[in-house]
Scaffold this motif. Structure first.
Motif, mmCIF file in Angstrom:
data_model
loop_
_atom_site.group_PDB
_atom_site.id
_atom_site.type_symbol
_atom_site.label_atom_id
_atom_site.label_comp_id
_atom_site.label_asym_id
_atom_site.label_seq_id
_atom_site.Cartn_x
_atom_site.Cartn_y
_atom_site.Cartn_z
ATOM 1 N N ARG A 447 -2.313 17.535 -31.734
ATOM 2 C CA ARG A 447 -2.049 18.932 -31.378
ATOM 3 C C ARG A 447 -1.984 19.817 -32.615
ATOM 4 N NH1 ARG A 447 2.894 20.096 -27.437
ATOM 5 N NH2 ARG A 447 1.326 19.395 -25.925
ATOM 6 N N LEU A 448 -1.404 19.312 -33.694
ATOM 7 C CA LEU A 448 -1.289 20.099 -34.924
ATOM 8 C C LEU A 448 -2.379 19.760 -35.936
ATOM 9 C CD1 LEU A 448 2.587 20.017 -35.444
ATOM 10 C CD2 LEU A 448 1.222 21.801 -34.362
ATOM 11 N N PHE A 449 -2.637 18.469 -36.085
ATOM 12 C CA PHE A 449 -3.652 18.003 -37.027
ATOM 13 C C PHE A 449 -4.358 16.801 -36.419
ATOM 14 C CE2 PHE A 449 -0.260 19.886 -39.584
ATOM 15 C CZ PHE A 449 -0.976 20.781 -40.376
ATOM 16 N N PRO A 450 -5.582 16.514 -36.855
ATOM 17 C CA PRO A 450 -6.265 15.300 -36.373
ATOM 18 C C PRO A 450 -5.463 14.059 -36.747
ATOM 19 C CG PRO A 450 -7.789 16.764 -37.509
ATOM 20 C CD PRO A 450 -6.418 17.311 -37.764
ATOM 21 N N GLU A 451 -5.437 13.083 -35.850
ATOM 22 C CA GLU A 451 -4.716 11.843 -36.091
ATOM 23 C C GLU A 451 -5.642 10.653 -35.879
ATOM 24 O OE1 GLU A 451 -0.724 11.257 -34.548
ATOM 25 O OE2 GLU A 451 -0.728 13.305 -33.796
ATOM 26 N N PRO A 452 -5.517 9.623 -36.691
ATOM 27 C CA PRO A 452 -6.329 8.420 -36.491
ATOM 28 C C PRO A 452 -5.764 7.580 -35.344
ATOM 29 C CG PRO A 452 -4.892 8.127 -38.390
ATOM 30 C CD PRO A 452 -4.684 9.534 -37.913
ATOM 31 N N VAL A 453 -6.388 7.645 -34.192
ATOM 32 C CA VAL A 453 -5.942 6.875 -33.034
ATOM 33 C C VAL A 453 -7.119 6.067 -32.494
ATOM 34 C CG1 VAL A 453 -4.170 8.548 -32.385
ATOM 35 C CG2 VAL A 453 -6.450 8.741 -31.399
ATOM 36 N N ASN A 454 -6.802 5.054 -31.732
ATOM 37 C CA ASN A 454 -7.816 4.253 -31.062
ATOM 38 C C ASN A 454 -7.815 4.631 -29.590
ATOM 39 O OD1 ASN A 454 -9.365 2.171 -29.837
ATOM 40 N ND2 ASN A 454 -8.962 0.835 -31.597
ATOM 41 N N ALA A 455 -8.666 5.582 -29.233
ATOM 42 C CA ALA A 455 -8.663 6.109 -27.874
ATOM 43 C C ALA A 455 -9.201 5.116 -26.856
ATOM 44 C CB ALA A 455 -9.485 7.400 -27.831
ATOM 45 N N SER A 456 -9.975 4.142 -27.289
ATOM 46 C CA SER A 456 -10.560 3.194 -26.344
ATOM 47 C C SER A 456 -9.542 2.171 -25.852
ATOM 48 C CB SER A 456 -11.742 2.466 -26.999
ATOM 49 O OG SER A 456 -11.300 1.681 -28.098
ATOM 50 N N GLU A 457 -8.452 1.974 -26.602
ATOM 51 C CA GLU A 457 -7.407 1.029 -26.201
ATOM 52 C C GLU A 457 -6.047 1.632 -26.538
ATOM 53 O OE1 GLU A 457 -5.259 -0.779 -24.680
ATOM 54 O OE2 GLU A 457 -6.766 -2.347 -24.501
ATOM 55 N N PRO A 458 -5.481 2.388 -25.579
ATOM 56 C CA PRO A 458 -4.237 3.113 -25.878
ATOM 57 C C PRO A 458 -3.059 2.217 -26.204
ATOM 58 C CG PRO A 458 -4.746 3.204 -23.527
ATOM 59 C CD PRO A 458 -5.954 2.626 -24.207
ATOM 60 N N TRP A 459 -3.091 0.955 -25.798
ATOM 61 C CA TRP A 459 -1.901 0.112 -25.897
ATOM 62 C C TRP A 459 -1.848 -0.713 -27.171
ATOM 63 C CZ3 TRP A 459 0.732 2.479 -22.504
ATOM 64 C CH2 TRP A 459 0.151 2.900 -21.302
ATOM 65 N N LEU A 460 -2.673 -0.371 -28.165
ATOM 66 C CA LEU A 460 -2.592 -1.056 -29.442
ATOM 67 C C LEU A 460 -1.359 -0.595 -30.219
ATOM 68 C CD1 LEU A 460 -6.315 -0.935 -30.656
ATOM 69 C CD2 LEU A 460 -5.104 -2.867 -29.619
ATOM 70 N N PHE A 461 -0.792 -1.506 -31.000
ATOM 71 C CA PHE A 461 0.420 -1.181 -31.743
ATOM 72 C C PHE A 461 0.214 0.005 -32.684
ATOM 73 C CE2 PHE A 461 3.003 -1.887 -35.652
ATOM 74 C CZ PHE A 461 4.250 -1.594 -35.096
ATOM 75 N N GLY A 462 -0.955 0.108 -33.279
ATOM 76 C CA GLY A 462 -1.217 1.214 -34.186
ATOM 77 C C GLY A 462 -1.100 2.579 -33.547
ATOM 78 N N ASN A 463 -1.349 2.649 -32.240
ATOM 79 C CA ASN A 463 -1.191 3.929 -31.545
ATOM 80 C C ASN A 463 0.275 4.288 -31.310
ATOM 81 O OD1 ASN A 463 -3.952 4.466 -31.304
ATOM 82 N ND2 ASN A 463 -4.131 3.357 -29.366
ATOM 83 N N PHE A 464 1.124 3.272 -31.216
ATOM 84 C CA PHE A 464 2.548 3.516 -31.032
ATOM 85 C C PHE A 464 3.253 3.864 -32.354
ATOM 86 C CE2 PHE A 464 1.635 0.739 -27.376
ATOM 87 C CZ PHE A 464 2.276 1.414 -26.357
ATOM 88 N N ARG A 465 2.777 3.270 -33.421
ATOM 89 C CA ARG A 465 3.493 3.394 -34.691
ATOM 90 C C ARG A 465 3.400 4.820 -35.246
ATOM 91 N NH1 ARG A 465 2.967 -0.677 -39.946
ATOM 92 N NH2 ARG A 465 4.758 0.180 -41.072
ATOM 93 N N VAL A 466 4.523 5.310 -35.735
ATOM 94 C CA VAL A 466 4.588 6.638 -36.362
ATOM 95 C C VAL A 466 4.364 6.453 -37.853
ATOM 96 C CG1 VAL A 466 6.015 8.667 -36.794
ATOM 97 C CG2 VAL A 466 6.208 7.438 -34.614
ATOM 98 N N THR A 467 3.332 7.100 -38.390
ATOM 99 C CA THR A 467 3.032 6.970 -39.813
ATOM 100 C C THR A 467 3.053 8.320 -40.494
ATOM 101 O OG1 THR A 467 0.663 7.094 -39.324
ATOM 102 C CG2 THR A 467 1.641 4.908 -39.485
#
Length: 467
Positions: A447-467
């Protein structure tokens, strides 16, 4: 209501917030005279509560050198050691109870003082994974006296929430199943439901009329316990759906292999999660035994290879003053504040929303758990707040189960009767609910800035982790 009669003696080691809160519940629900209970503690905290109930109280800090000498006159065959201490080795006490024939229960696997932060030990050795393996290594005698380990709220109660949540999810998705009776059957059910991730998702909103002061650590339960586990490495059960390895993650070179750890303290690691009342929030990935035991329990192997395992971890937002305390602690490079305070009588509002969030299945996300307000807690039991009552009710239930099943050896919460535990704890948990959600950790990202996410698999740990 008395659930069980116990003819032996009961020794409680430690009498902080949980010991003081569970003592009236034990006397209320177990047919056991106060004269047959002895509390052994490192200081006078809890003395007034114990003596008001007619319970003997001894100040005698347990150490490697003296624990046998202190406990030997108090425990024998058929007695019960309830370990609610910190800085006392659970493995040492379990071994002692096995020698004398006593039952045992604790709420976490503790090392001796300094074990959580001992620089001579590797992160793997001082992790909850390592401590759990050391306790389970004693489980080699069929029919030995029951030693129910890690049975508080979490770890403990939440393992029973997972089983009930799986049954609810099966019913709501039209999957006709009988209640599983073995570990293999429970794992198969979780696999059939495609549960990829399980969070122990907790939001504590209790507020006090005394604000946190500078150089003070404030919490709604044991400050020593929270700081100890918060300084341990962040740990999580590592699921079979995970495809991206965290850069700071490490595997253990021994044991079940069900979990990994990150080379950073849990109290400095945050993850995205969700509860029904709070909605989405950031929680601390604090290490807890259930992150490992649940992942291990629900592992499915085919031809010796792991075919299924969920990712499991804690996602904890403590009371707001505790968050400020953690922020201050981290800013001082984990040098503990000079003052501590347990929030109890000064709490004026709020609740503890504690449950399990099952994700990745047909319905998306499903949270099941307890919503207990401070007002309800005070009506239900003395010497408790909302957080401690969820723990003390589970301790009570575990003690009763062990008394009813005295020859089960070393066993974890995942391996016992969830229905019996939920029956005993139910009256003390406030509103117990199950709620579905379409939330994922990708919601409103970027919403504020682009974020590196894995949109094809929402349930990966990397998507949950706050960096």
């Amino acid at each position: 209501m008395k659930h069980v009669t116990f003819s032996g003696r009961l020794v409680m080691v430690g009498c902080g917030s949980i010991g003081q809160g569970v003592l009236p519940l034990i006397l209320r629900h177990i047919d056991l005279a106060p004269s047959r209970i002895t509390i052994v503690n490192s200081d006078d905290r809890g003395r007034a509560v114990a003596e008001a109930m007619g319970v003997a109280y001894r100040v005698s800090p347990l150490t490697r050198e003296n624990f046998r000498e202190v406990l030997a006159p108090l425990l024998g065959a058929g007695d019960f050691l309830l370990n609610l201490s910190v800085d006392v080795s659970s493995v040492a006490l379990i071994g002692f109870c096995r020698e004398v024939g006593a039952l045992y229960l604790d709420t976490c696997v503790e090392p001796w003082a300094g074990g959580y932060t001992d620089p001579s030990l590797s992160a793997s050795q001082r992790s909850n994974y390592g401590l759990r393996e050391s306790a389970l290594a004693l489980a080699d005698q069929p029919g030995a006296p029951t030693a129910l380990i890690t049975h508080g709220a979490n770890p403990g109660l939440v393992s029973h929430f997972v089983k009930q949540a799986l049954l609810n999810l099966a019913a709501d998705t039209g999957l006709a199943v009988s209640v599983p009776t073995t570990r293999a059957e429970w794992g198969a059910l979780a696999q059939r439901l495609s549960v990829k991730v399980i969070h122990i998702a907790e939001r504590d909103t209790q507020l006090a009329n005394i604000p946190k002061q500078r150089d003070e650590f404030v919490n709604t339960w044991s400050v020593d316990g929270f700081v100890g586990e918060g300084c341990q490495p962040a740990e999580l059960g590592w699921g079979t759906h995970e495809t991206v390895w965290p850069a700071d993650a490490r595997r253990h070179e021994f044991g079940s292999g069900a979990a990994i750890y990150l080379e950073r303290p849990g109290a400095s690691t945050r993850v995205r999660t969700w509860t029904p009342l709070e909605g989405p929030f950031h929680g601390f990935l604090i290490t807890h035994n259930e992150s490992i035991s649940i992942a291990d329990y629900y592992t499915v192997k085919e031809h010796g290879t792991v075919a299924y395992r969920p990712t499991v971890h804690y996602a904890y937002h403590p009371a707001d003053d505790a968050v400020l305390s953690i922020h201050e602690l981290a800013g001082k490079n984990w040098e503990m504040q000079s003052r501590t305070r347990l929030m109890m009588s000064e709490i004026v509002s709020g609740m503890d929303e504690l449950g399990v969030l099952l994700m990745g299945h047909e319905r998306g996300a499903y949270w099941y758990g307890s919503r207990l307000t401070i007002e309800e807690a005070r009506v239900l039991a003395p010497h408790n707040n909302a957080t401690s009552l969820q723990v003390t009710a589970a301790v009570l239930a575990g003690v009763i189960w062990a008394m009813e099943n005295p020859a089960r050896g070393i066993i974890e919460p995942d391996g016992i009767d969830h229905e019996r535990i939920l029956e005993i704890t139910g009256p003390y948990l406030g509103e117990v609910v199950g709620v579905y959600s379409d939330w994922t950790p990708l919601q409103d990202r970027g919403r504020l800035f682009p974020e590196p996410v894995n949109a094809s698999e929402p349930w990966l740990f990397g998507n949950f982790r706050v960096t």
